[in-house]
Design an enzyme around this catalytic site. Structure first.
Site, mmCIF file in Angstrom:
data_model
loop_
_atom_site.group_PDB
_atom_site.id
_atom_site.type_symbol
_atom_site.label_atom_id
_atom_site.label_comp_id
_atom_site.label_asym_id
_atom_site.label_seq_id
_atom_site.Cartn_x
_atom_site.Cartn_y
_atom_site.Cartn_z
ATOM 1 N N LYS A 46 0.828 -1.201 0.000
ATOM 2 C CA LYS A 46 0.000 0.000 0.000
ATOM 3 C C LYS A 46 0.866 1.256 0.000
ATOM 4 O O LYS A 46 1.934 1.296 0.607
ATOM 5 C CB LYS A 46 -0.895 -0.013 1.239
ATOM 6 C CG LYS A 46 -1.794 1.190 1.358
ATOM 7 C CD LYS A 46 -2.830 1.000 2.428
ATOM 8 C CE LYS A 46 -3.658 2.270 2.578
ATOM 9 N NZ LYS A 46 -4.223 2.733 1.292
ATOM 10 N N LEU A 74 -4.748 8.191 -0.251
ATOM 11 C CA LEU A 74 -3.491 7.691 0.308
ATOM 12 C C LEU A 74 -3.531 7.530 1.829
ATOM 13 O O LEU A 74 -2.544 7.785 2.524
ATOM 14 C CB LEU A 74 -2.311 8.598 -0.093
ATOM 15 C CG LEU A 74 -1.989 8.640 -1.583
ATOM 16 C CD1 LEU A 74 -0.882 9.652 -1.851
ATOM 17 C CD2 LEU A 74 -1.572 7.265 -2.077
ATOM 18 N N CYS A 131 -1.165 9.488 -8.454
ATOM 19 C CA CYS A 131 -2.434 9.383 -7.727
ATOM 20 C C CYS A 131 -3.306 10.602 -8.039
ATOM 21 O O CYS A 131 -2.876 11.738 -7.828
ATOM 22 C CB CYS A 131 -2.181 9.291 -6.230
ATOM 23 S SG CYS A 131 -3.718 9.256 -5.272
ATOM 24 N N GLY A 266 -4.974 -5.713 -9.557
ATOM 25 C CA GLY A 266 -5.455 -4.719 -8.606
ATOM 26 C C GLY A 266 -6.879 -4.930 -8.161
ATOM 27 O O GLY A 266 -7.159 -5.733 -7.267
#
Length: 305
Positions: A46, A74, A131, A266
């Site tokens: 992660k 995040l 991201c 994923g």
């Protein structure tokens, strides 16, 4: 005779080409009761930041007809927790540990790289400059080739660990960003992160996600991801980890034939926690069926036909 499955991704030796997409597999224990982690080619954990992050307001996940929108932002316990709590667990398994790192500033990336450089058991870094769900960092760096290169130079100046740069499809030319990342010293590339999207609750007349917009992943993005791998493979001589909507072995083979040396599973993990193993077994069956002795024989093969 079984075909050879081992690959090398920018200096990271993997026993096979199947790994996990960051943010979908936690730090490993979450899936250990479903699969033998030792069978993975590598684990990409992660996303990790210098300090713990709370993430974005809820709701943070929305299902779509062919994938999910997420705006986690995040959320993570920080790099110190990873080093002290998560990494010792992973050291019990025979697999390379790749740490996905994110930061608000270029200096954050450099500090994370320097900190992880000193930690035994870290095989490499995946630099997240893509991201779409944070206000600082992430796509802010990955949407501009020069900014991407600045981050890569800072990381490479702080560590000797293999550095994989994770790129965004939310750009005019992913090839340009890949080229600049390679010039700055990247050892490998990950393609792709999520596509920016949103959903609206028609009864409430409001965006569904607390963050309004999020990243779309799952089968819907696979054609976009395969296209990105195809384009970058032709122009940049770096190993590629392909990802985006891989559910089956046939999906993964599309990426490999387009030029990916490895693949990451994923969103499929959320639906089928054994997806990585089924993809791995399917790739091996394909090589046997078509008479290939080594996975490397089919990397980029679609360009040669």
């Amino acid at each position: 005779m079984k075909p050879k499955l081992a690959v090398n991704i920018g200096g990271i030796n993997m026993k096979n080409p199947v790994t996990t997409a960051s943010g979908t597999f936690g730090f490993g224990p979450e899936y250990a009761s479903y699969i033998d982690l030792n069978r993975l080619g590598a684990i990409v954990v992660k996303g990790t930041t210098l300090k713990p992050r709370q993430g974005n307001p809820t709701p943070r996940i929305v299902e779509t007809p062919a994938g999910i929108l997420n705006a986690i932002g995040l959320q993570n316990p920080g790099v110190d927790y990873f080093i002290e709590k998560a990494l010792p667990y992973l050291s019990n398994f025979d697999l390379p540990v790749i740490v996905n790192i994110s930061g608000d500033t270029v200096a954050d990336y450099a500090k994370l790289a320097a900190k992880l450089e000193q930690v035994e058991g870290v095989a490499g870094l995946e630099v997240n400059i893509s991201c779409p769900n944070v206000k600082k960092g992430g796509l802010q760096f990955g949407s501009d080739p020069e900014s991407a290169a600045e981050v890569v130079r800072a990381v490479k100046g702080s560590t000797n660990l293999p550095t994989i740069v994770k790129l965004s499809p939310n750009v005019t030319s992913i090839v340009k960003v890949a080229e600049k990342s390679a010039e700055a010293g990247a050892d490998a590339l990950s393609l792709i992160n999520t596509l920016l999207g949103m959903a609206i609750d028609v009864k409430r007349c409001r965006p569904v996600l607390g963050n309004v917009m999020g990243g779309l992943s799952g089968p819907a993005v696979r054609p976009v991801a395969v296209r990105a791998v195809w384009q970058v493979y032709k122009e940049v001589e770096l190993p590629i980890i392909g990802m985006g909507g891989i559910v089956t072995a046939e999906d993964a083979l599309e990426f490999i034939l387009a030029g990916a040396s490895a693949v990451a599973v994923g969103t499929a993990n959320f639906i089928n926690p054994r997806a990585t193993m089924e993809v791995l077994d399917g790739i091996e069956d394909y090589l046997i069926q078509y008479g290939y002795n080594d996975i490397k024989e089919i990397v980029g093969a679609a360009h040669r036909r």
